[in-house]
Design a protein around this motif. Structure first.
Motif, mmCIF file in Angstrom:
data_model
loop_
_atom_site.group_PDB
_atom_site.id
_atom_site.type_symbol
_atom_site.label_atom_id
_atom_site.label_comp_id
_atom_site.label_asym_id
_atom_site.label_seq_id
_atom_site.Cartn_x
_atom_site.Cartn_y
_atom_site.Cartn_z
ATOM 1 N N MET A 93 37.354 18.011 -68.113
ATOM 2 C CA MET A 93 37.313 18.242 -69.566
ATOM 3 C C MET A 93 37.083 19.712 -69.887
ATOM 4 S SD MET A 93 35.368 14.913 -71.219
ATOM 5 C CE MET A 93 34.101 14.678 -69.950
ATOM 6 N N GLU A 94 36.193 20.364 -69.136
ATOM 7 C CA GLU A 94 35.947 21.793 -69.339
ATOM 8 C C GLU A 94 37.215 22.594 -69.060
ATOM 9 O OE1 GLU A 94 33.788 24.971 -70.562
ATOM 10 O OE2 GLU A 94 32.840 22.998 -70.328
ATOM 11 N N TYR A 95 37.932 22.207 -68.006
ATOM 12 C CA TYR A 95 39.210 22.853 -67.703
ATOM 13 C C TYR A 95 40.190 22.666 -68.861
ATOM 14 C CZ TYR A 95 43.607 23.984 -65.408
ATOM 15 O OH TYR A 95 44.821 24.540 -65.109
ATOM 16 N N ALA A 96 40.228 21.454 -69.400
ATOM 17 C CA ALA A 96 41.192 21.135 -70.455
ATOM 18 C C ALA A 96 40.983 21.981 -71.707
ATOM 19 C CB ALA A 96 41.102 19.646 -70.803
ATOM 20 N N VAL A 97 39.722 22.184 -72.094
ATOM 21 C CA VAL A 97 39.471 22.968 -73.303
ATOM 22 C C VAL A 97 39.597 24.466 -73.036
ATOM 23 C CG1 VAL A 97 37.985 21.168 -74.250
ATOM 24 C CG2 VAL A 97 36.938 23.054 -72.979
ATOM 25 N N THR A 98 39.483 24.875 -71.768
ATOM 26 C CA THR A 98 39.572 26.294 -71.419
ATOM 27 C C THR A 98 40.998 26.728 -71.135
ATOM 28 O OG1 THR A 98 37.367 26.115 -70.424
ATOM 29 C CG2 THR A 98 38.633 28.086 -69.906
ATOM 30 N N TYR A 99 41.787 25.826 -70.538
ATOM 31 C CA TYR A 99 43.167 26.156 -70.150
ATOM 32 C C TYR A 99 44.130 25.124 -70.729
ATOM 33 C CZ TYR A 99 40.400 28.722 -66.681
ATOM 34 O OH TYR A 99 39.480 29.527 -66.066
ATOM 35 N N PRO A 100 44.177 24.966 -72.048
ATOM 36 C CA PRO A 100 45.077 23.962 -72.644
ATOM 37 C C PRO A 100 46.537 24.290 -72.359
ATOM 38 C CG PRO A 100 44.244 25.466 -74.326
ATOM 39 C CD PRO A 100 43.486 25.775 -73.073
ATOM 40 N N GLY A 101 47.327 23.229 -72.224
ATOM 41 C CA GLY A 101 48.763 23.417 -72.005
ATOM 42 C C GLY A 101 49.146 23.609 -70.561
ATOM 43 N N SER A 102 48.174 23.605 -69.637
ATOM 44 C CA SER A 102 48.483 23.850 -68.226
ATOM 45 C C SER A 102 48.506 22.574 -67.396
ATOM 46 C CB SER A 102 47.464 24.837 -67.632
ATOM 47 O OG SER A 102 46.162 24.263 -67.627
ATOM 48 N N PHE A 103 48.487 21.422 -68.056
ATOM 49 C CA PHE A 103 48.460 20.127 -67.366
ATOM 50 C C PHE A 103 49.175 19.105 -68.243
ATOM 51 C CE2 PHE A 103 44.787 20.930 -69.930
ATOM 52 C CZ PHE A 103 44.649 19.781 -70.698
ATOM 53 N N ASP A 104 49.568 17.985 -67.630
ATOM 54 C CA ASP A 104 50.364 16.994 -68.359
ATOM 55 C C ASP A 104 49.583 15.773 -68.813
ATOM 56 O OD1 ASP A 104 52.580 18.552 -68.214
ATOM 57 O OD2 ASP A 104 53.681 17.306 -66.774
ATOM 58 N N ALA A 105 48.454 15.504 -68.198
ATOM 59 C CA ALA A 105 47.640 14.350 -68.591
ATOM 60 C C ALA A 105 46.249 14.480 -67.984
ATOM 61 C CB ALA A 105 48.288 13.037 -68.148
ATOM 62 N N LEU A 106 45.289 13.840 -68.653
ATOM 63 C CA LEU A 106 43.906 13.804 -68.183
ATOM 64 C C LEU A 106 43.485 12.358 -67.968
ATOM 65 C CD1 LEU A 106 42.218 16.195 -70.794
ATOM 66 C CD2 LEU A 106 42.977 16.811 -68.497
ATOM 67 N N VAL A 107 42.710 12.140 -66.918
ATOM 68 C CA VAL A 107 42.097 10.836 -66.689
ATOM 69 C C VAL A 107 40.619 11.084 -66.412
ATOM 70 C CG1 VAL A 107 42.080 8.712 -65.338
ATOM 71 C CG2 VAL A 107 44.249 9.919 -65.734
#
Length: 258
Positions: A93-107
């Motif tokens: 989650m920390e990665y997602a808010v810091t590097y948005p747009g660099s991944f296709d899905a989160l689980v």
């Protein structure tokens, strides 16, 4: 930092898995193999201060998210699916808010972005009570730990981190001194003023209290394209308690968004 990892499969969409606190990548081997059989290239990663990755301060989510970013760049992995359990879910989650747009899905498995109070105090006392330089076998460690943790399954999980050194004697795979001093950071809240719209699956155990119904409103504020699935018969270790249901729920979600 060079994180230790294991790759399962040579082709397919990259899917990266991060373990929880006190864990390491071996905990996910069975699940990783099951996922790879459905066309995914799976990466199991030891986070810093765990497993065979370097023991190095600090222990906090911005740093572990940066470690994840560095790992993806080192391995030339683009647009991955990111899966994390408990502490690993917080890192994701920390990665997602810091590097948005660099991944296709989160689980995210059985953890939310909210702050959690320290609740491993007794386990840490038990682990620190084991005279690591003096014990001669695992049974001695288990006997001491049983005074602090009554559940054999939890003790078995923890003691998987106990290994025999080449020169003799035992050591821990995790960085016990740092975990002892900085455990509060493992419960830190993940914050952002900008919602992350990438598809996200939050999976919780029906017998766990880590994600409560009343938490959902705050979760979707941060991850508005999220969905929640509850796995019956599972506690906090959803993937271990109900592995078939875990894999089928994961694949159903990925089939709908990838």
């Amino acid at each position: 930092m060079q994180l230790n990892f294991k790759q399962i499969g040579d082709t397919g969409k990259p899917l990266l898995i991060l373990h929880g606190v006190f864990g390491f990548l071996d905990n996910w081997l069975t699940i990783g193999k099951a996922i790879s059989e459905h066309g995914y290239r799976v990466y199991l990663v030891d986070q810093r201060n765990h497993g065979r990755s370097p023991h190095e301060a600090p222990l906090n989510f911005p740093t572990m998210a940066a470690d994840l970013r560095e790992f993806l760049n080192q391995q030339n992995i683009g647009s991955p699916i990111l899966l994390g359990h408990s502490m690993g879910g917080k890192t994701v989650m920390e990665y997602a808010v810091t590097y948005p747009g660099s991944f296709d899905a989160l689980v995210i498995v059985d953890i939310g972005p909210k702050a959690y109070p320290i609740h491993h105090t007794k386990i840490l006392k038990g682990l620190n009570a084991i005279p690591i330089g003096q014990i001669e076998n695992r049974n001695q460690a288990d006997e001491i730990l049983s005074e602090y943790e009554p559940l054999p399954g939890v003790r078995q999980f923890l003691l998987k981190n106990l290994y025999r050194k080449e020169e003799g004697g035992f050591a821990w795979r995790f960085n016990l001194p740092l975990l002892t001093t900085d455990m509060a950071n493992v419960g830190a809240q993940v914050k952002s003023n900008t919602p992350v719209g990438t598809p996200a699956l939050f999976m919780r155990g029906a017998n766990s209290n880590y994600i409560l119904d009343e938490d959902w409103e705050d979760i979707v504020k941060l991850f508005p394209n999220a969905q929640l699935k509850t796995i019956e018969g599972a506690g906090h270790w959803v993937q271990a308690d109900q592995p078939k249901a875990f894999v089928s729920t994961l694949l159903e979600f990925l089939d709908g968004v990838i």
